[in-house]
Design an enzyme around this catalytic site. Sequence first.
Site, PDB file in Angstrom:
ATOM      1  N   ARG A  50     -68.969 -10.645 120.141  1.00  0.00           N
ATOM      2  CA  ARG A  50     -69.792  -8.937 120.086  1.00  0.00           C
ATOM      3  C   ARG A  50     -71.300  -9.176 119.651  1.00  0.00           C
ATOM      4  NH1 ARG A  50     -69.792  -3.341 119.174  1.00  0.00           N
ATOM      5  NH2 ARG A  50     -70.434  -2.485 120.836  1.00  0.00           N
ATOM      6  N   ILE A  53     -74.086  -0.697 124.518  1.00  0.00           N
ATOM      7  CA  ILE A  53     -73.237  -1.062 124.725  1.00  0.00           C
ATOM      8  C   ILE A  53     -72.025  -0.779 124.683  1.00  0.00           C
ATOM      9  CG2 ILE A  53     -73.349  -2.045 122.651  1.00  0.00           C
ATOM     10  CD1 ILE A  53     -71.865  -4.747 123.213  1.00  0.00           C
ATOM     11  N   SER A  54     -70.301  -1.082 125.483  1.00  0.00           N
ATOM     12  CA  SER A  54     -69.073  -0.152 125.089  1.00  0.00           C
ATOM     13  C   SER A  54     -68.739  -0.401 123.625  1.00  0.00           C
ATOM     14  CB  SER A  54     -68.849   0.038 126.304  1.00  0.00           C
ATOM     15  OG  SER A  54     -68.961   0.674 127.254  1.00  0.00           O
ATOM     16  N   GLN A  55     -68.312   0.615 123.657  1.00  0.00           N
ATOM     17  CA  GLN A  55     -67.318   0.334 122.457  1.00  0.00           C
ATOM     18  C   GLN A  55     -66.097  -0.510 122.669  1.00  0.00           C
ATOM     19  OE1 GLN A  55     -66.310   4.491 122.304  1.00  0.00           O
ATOM     20  NE2 GLN A  55     -64.526   3.382 121.146  1.00  0.00           N
ATOM     21  N   PRO A  56     -65.438  -1.399 121.449  1.00  0.00           N
ATOM     22  CA  PRO A  56     -64.607  -2.146 121.858  1.00  0.00           C
ATOM     23  C   PRO A  56     -63.160  -1.845 122.464  1.00  0.00           C
ATOM     24  CG  PRO A  56     -66.262  -2.842 120.122  1.00  0.00           C
ATOM     25  CD  PRO A  56     -66.002  -1.337 120.219  1.00  0.00           C
TER      26      PRO A  56
END
Length: 209
Positions: free
Chosen positions: A33, A59-62
């Site tokens: 990431r 960027i979206s959270q994992p």
Amino acid sequence: MTSARTRARLVDRLKAQGISHPAVLAAMAEVPRHGFMDEALAHKAYDDVSLPIGFGQTISQPYIVARMTELAMAAAQHDKVLEIGTGCGYQTTVLALLFKTVYSIERIGGLHKATRERLSKLGVHNARLRHGDGSKGLAEAAPYDVIIITAAAPILPEDMLPQLKVGGRLIFPVGEAEQELRQIERTEEGFVETRLEKVHFVPLLPGVV
């Protein structure tokens, strides 16, 4: 902060948050990431937060990436997936490990160009990236096993439903101030919608820039 051990801790946290699909967890462990964001933010790459990637996007959270991917893996087949909103390509790369072909559309030209170069360097060769308006899907390559929308539409994106195969799934956030993750499955009889959980995404916008 960018080691395999750090990614292993991320996977442990995802398990604790309810992610259980072995292939999804393996993909989350494999994809670096930190390589999808500015170096100045790399120390936060494996925190469970969304982070800026420029152009007013994130960027979206994992957890959200893993959650939407796990929902996608419940589709009847894993041949072809459409992603609306390529962004930095993190979700795209995770999907590319699990689906034969990923089609992904990004409306922001500068972001599309940077992500195309990034995925090429990472050796992601089964992603078909497009610069265009994805607000109505991509009918020319339909039907899809899965459509994932990574931005929130104010209403149900009905134009995309005919682009699903029977057994396919549309996974999307919907709403404006209050947003909710939902899933629509196409069956032989029609469409079945499931309401899932509260989320927060950037808005799904039409047009190209």
